[in-house]
Design a protein around this motif. Sequence first.
Motif, mmCIF file in Angstrom:
data_model
loop_
_atom_site.group_PDB
_atom_site.id
_atom_site.type_symbol
_atom_site.label_atom_id
_atom_site.label_comp_id
_atom_site.label_asym_id
_atom_site.label_seq_id
_atom_site.Cartn_x
_atom_site.Cartn_y
_atom_site.Cartn_z
ATOM 1 N N LEU A 48 0.821 -1.205 0.000
ATOM 2 C CA LEU A 48 0.000 0.000 0.000
ATOM 3 C C LEU A 48 0.860 1.262 0.000
ATOM 4 O O LEU A 48 0.523 2.255 -0.650
ATOM 5 C CB LEU A 48 -0.931 -0.014 1.202
ATOM 6 C CG LEU A 48 -2.071 -1.033 1.119
ATOM 7 C CD1 LEU A 48 -2.812 -1.126 2.435
ATOM 8 C CD2 LEU A 48 -3.030 -0.679 0.002
ATOM 9 N N THR A 132 -7.046 -5.380 0.109
ATOM 10 C CA THR A 132 -6.566 -4.077 0.578
ATOM 11 C C THR A 132 -6.180 -3.182 -0.588
ATOM 12 O O THR A 132 -6.385 -1.966 -0.536
ATOM 13 C CB THR A 132 -5.372 -4.244 1.533
ATOM 14 O OG1 THR A 132 -4.345 -4.995 0.894
ATOM 15 C CG2 THR A 132 -5.787 -4.933 2.816
ATOM 16 N N SER A 133 -5.634 -3.753 -1.637
ATOM 17 C CA SER A 133 -5.315 -2.969 -2.829
ATOM 18 C C SER A 133 -6.581 -2.404 -3.459
ATOM 19 O O SER A 133 -6.633 -1.232 -3.850
ATOM 20 C CB SER A 133 -4.565 -3.828 -3.854
ATOM 21 O OG SER A 133 -3.329 -4.262 -3.345
ATOM 22 N N HIS A 136 -7.853 0.544 -1.418
ATOM 23 C CA HIS A 136 -7.104 1.782 -1.609
ATOM 24 C C HIS A 136 -7.417 2.419 -2.956
ATOM 25 O O HIS A 136 -7.559 3.647 -3.055
ATOM 26 C CB HIS A 136 -5.605 1.543 -1.483
ATOM 27 C CG HIS A 136 -4.821 2.797 -1.753
ATOM 28 N ND1 HIS A 136 -4.675 3.786 -0.811
ATOM 29 C CD2 HIS A 136 -4.207 3.245 -2.876
ATOM 30 C CE1 HIS A 136 -3.984 4.779 -1.332
ATOM 31 N NE2 HIS A 136 -3.697 4.484 -2.585
#
Length: 310
Positions: A48, A132-133, A136
């Motif tokens: 991240l 999580t990517s 974001h």
Amino acid sequence: MSNERGQLFTRRSFMQTAAAGVPIGLIGVRLKPSESLEKLFAEIRNNLLQMINEERDLEKLPPVALDDLANRVATRHAQDMATAEFASHWGSDGLKPYQRYSFAGGSEATHENVSAADNTWSMKPEDLKLDTSYLHVRLYQEKPPNDGHRQAILAPQQTHVGIGFAVEKLRLRMVELFLARYVEVKSIKRQASLKDKIQFNGKLLHPSHILNSLEVFYEPLPKPPDIEWLRQPRSYSLPTESKRLMPVLPSPYLYLDRTRGVIEVNTSGSFSTPIPLFKNSPGIYTLVCWIKRTPGEKSFPGTQLSIRVE
């Protein structure tokens, strides 16, 4: 001081787009024998961070670095949200992002991104990395005027970031806590009484920068919010009640209000001033140093140091 809003998605919409955060405190994650939680946390966090810095580079902005304290504060908030099933900038104790970070020992100004996804299909590490990517990317792809998360990612004054996430019973909660580090604050207590005299001492990390002013904000002591209130998305900000302190001007110069100022500033960038506790009631005072890197720049917060006064 932020207009970003926590966002809650079903798994289906979540997997189609994205939002924000990072790791520590995963519950129920299935790891291979050769893997560890620490390694997984580092991989997701570094991934991240790389994404954030690539996005900043596209805008010709300097990169941000990871901050350990901000990582821990972001993680605790993610765990709080995952356990209690909500998504908010406020914690279950009623604290805002800058208060959480300050009471943990930080003094920098903060911008927080919060995001959430429910009904996560997979707890495998490779799927959590992908999720999580996606989260974001959604934040980064926001469009004006509802682009507060993107603004936090691309704010020119940001220098560091903390990333935290937590998963419990297929609920994923993520936090990005951006910092603006421009002031070294000398030791100062974070709890005081109404009768205490508080002296604020600090130093600009870059002597060429300018301490434009110091603003002292006041707000009543927080109370734990109702859980349904926490589940409603809303932005947060500094309180409206404040007093502004100005650097001392050389004689015979005066400000428009006919005062000379109270903050003593020397040529090395060190400064000192008494802090007025201007309300005769318990509350939280937050000290914000307004900084300029060049004389023509608009000032921005370089500290958000909160003191609980009772």
